[in-house]
Design a protein around this motif. Structure first.
Motif, short mmCIF file in Angstrom:
data_model
loop_
_atom_site.label_atom_id
_atom_site.label_comp_id
_atom_site.label_asym_id
_atom_site.label_seq_id
_atom_site.Cartn_x
_atom_site.Cartn_y
_atom_site.Cartn_z
N ASN A 114 -0.82 0.83 -37.97
CA ASN A 114 0.37 0.74 -37.32
C ASN A 114 1.66 1.39 -37.82
OD1 ASN A 114 -1.14 -0.94 -36.11
ND2 ASN A 114 0.34 -2.76 -36.05
N VAL A 115 1.55 1.51 -39.11
CA VAL A 115 2.76 2.16 -40.02
C VAL A 115 2.25 3.70 -40.59
CG1 VAL A 115 4.15 2.07 -41.88
CG2 VAL A 115 3.35 0.02 -40.63
N ARG A 116 1.46 3.70 -41.22
CA ARG A 116 0.83 5.17 -41.90
C ARG A 116 0.59 6.17 -40.87
NH1 ARG A 116 -0.76 6.60 -47.15
NH2 ARG A 116 -1.86 8.18 -47.06
N SER A 117 -0.40 5.80 -40.01
CA SER A 117 -0.74 6.86 -38.99
C SER A 117 0.69 7.32 -38.09
CB SER A 117 -1.85 6.32 -38.07
OG SER A 117 -1.11 5.67 -36.99
N THR A 118 1.53 6.54 -37.68
CA THR A 118 2.63 6.77 -37.04
C THR A 118 3.56 7.59 -37.64
OG1 THR A 118 2.80 4.69 -35.81
CG2 THR A 118 4.72 5.86 -36.12
N VAL A 119 3.75 7.43 -39.00
CA VAL A 119 4.41 8.48 -39.86
C VAL A 119 3.69 9.83 -39.98
CG1 VAL A 119 5.38 8.76 -42.17
CG2 VAL A 119 5.67 6.69 -41.06
N HIS A 120 2.42 9.74 -40.24
CA HIS A 120 1.64 10.82 -40.52
C HIS A 120 1.67 11.69 -39.22
CE1 HIS A 120 -2.37 12.50 -42.38
NE2 HIS A 120 -1.62 13.54 -41.91
N LEU A 121 1.48 11.14 -38.19
CA LEU A 121 1.22 12.08 -36.94
C LEU A 121 2.46 12.52 -36.48
CD1 LEU A 121 -0.76 13.28 -35.04
CD2 LEU A 121 -0.48 11.28 -33.46
N ALA A 122 3.70 11.89 -36.59
CA ALA A 122 4.94 12.43 -36.49
C ALA A 122 5.24 13.36 -37.37
CB ALA A 122 5.92 11.21 -36.83
N LYS A 123 4.83 13.36 -38.66
CA LYS A 123 5.19 14.38 -39.56
C LYS A 123 4.26 15.75 -39.31
CE LYS A 123 7.21 15.07 -43.74
NZ LYS A 123 8.53 14.78 -43.76
N LEU A 124 3.30 15.70 -38.70
CA LEU A 124 2.63 16.99 -38.45
C LEU A 124 3.11 17.56 -37.00
CD1 LEU A 124 -1.14 15.40 -39.15
CD2 LEU A 124 0.32 16.97 -40.67
N LEU A 125 3.20 16.67 -36.12
CA LEU A 125 3.59 17.12 -34.75
C LEU A 125 5.03 17.25 -34.34
CD1 LEU A 125 1.17 15.34 -32.60
CD2 LEU A 125 0.91 17.45 -33.42
#
Length: 264
Positions: A114-125
């Motif tokens: 819920n949290v980490r993947s949201t931040v991670h993918l936003a950071k990449l895209l």
């Protein structure tokens, strides 16, 4: 509708079922090609069904609770040969029960997804959208974000995080041509409650849950209009969101506990 190279491209996470699946369908209906992701094999079935409308639908079966899964999805999105127009960060899970009695690995998996993947993918895209000077981001939060959530405390906290995150980066990006919208659904007729072991709660047993297609349509419309947030679904959700926002936590928390406490 025929496929063409001019179609806008969107990425949707958590798109095998529920709100994410409905968002992907809404985007396809509006002429988008989509890259859809989920951990379940059902993501391939969803892609086959969505592709019947003439758009290119690329399924990615990955565990977004892992960094490797997020990075694989970002690579696949960039390999589509078209610039991204929209990023829908929707993947999420719930865990129900008294915190001291729930498995640690379930709670940490929730935080990772819920949290980490949201931040991670936003950071990449997001940098790709900013570089183009155009793009839309939709983050699925919840009306659970507006107050503490007994018996799903980590879930409610995760949704408060992603809502705050969306609002914060929205302000940062306001002059870039990229908008960020927080979607805040209420109880919706999806597999969420069975997966979160919430079928024995009052909220899980509600008969009048919202239709995910309605929530998806409202979320996509808000995203395309560049709105900061939208409470999806029924009028009751908007009332609850307002009450949760303005009521002191000492009053809101026990009210929520009545809805989310497992029944004896």
């Amino acid at each position: 509708m025929t496929n063409d190279t001019a179609a806008p491209l969107a990425v949707v996470t958590g798109a095998s079922t529920g709100i994410g699946r409905a968002i992907a369908a809404e985007l396809v209906e509006r002429g988008y090609d989509v890259v859809i992701a989920a951990e379940e094999p059902a993501i391939h079935e969803a892609a086959a069904e969505l592709a019947r409308d003439g758009r290119t639908v690329t399924p990615v079966q990955v565990d977004l609770a892992t960094a490797q899964g997020v990075e694989q999805l970002a690579r696949t999105a960039r390999e589509q040969g078209a610039p991204l127009d929209a990023v829908i960060l929707n993947a999420g899970v719930g865990v129900n029960g008294r915190f001291d009695q729930t498995p640690l690995e379930d709670e940490l998996n929730l935080v990772d997804l819920n949290v980490r993947s949201t931040v991670h993918l936003a950071k990449l895209l997001l940098p790709d959208l900013v570089a183009r000077g155009d793009g839309r981001v939709l983050v699925t939060s919840s009306i659970a974000a507006v107050a503490p959530g007994p018996y799903h405390a980590t879930y409610a906290a995760s949704k408060a995080f992603v809502h705050s995150f969306a609002e914060g980066i929205r302000e940062e990006l306001k002059d870039t041509g990229v908008s960020v919208t927080s979607l805040m659904p209420g109880p919706t007729e999806t597999e969420f409650f069975s997966r979160a072991d919430m079928e024995d709660t009052k909220i899980g047993q509600m008969d009048d849950k919202d239709d995910p297609a309605d929530v998806a349509r409202e979320g996509v419309e808000a995203m395309l209009k560049g709105r900061s947030s939208v409470v999806g679904g029924s009028f009751a959700n908007r009332v609850q969101a307002e009450l949760g926002t303005h009521l002191p936590d000492a009053l809101a928390t026990p009210l929520m506990a009545r809805m989310t406490k497992p029944q004896d």
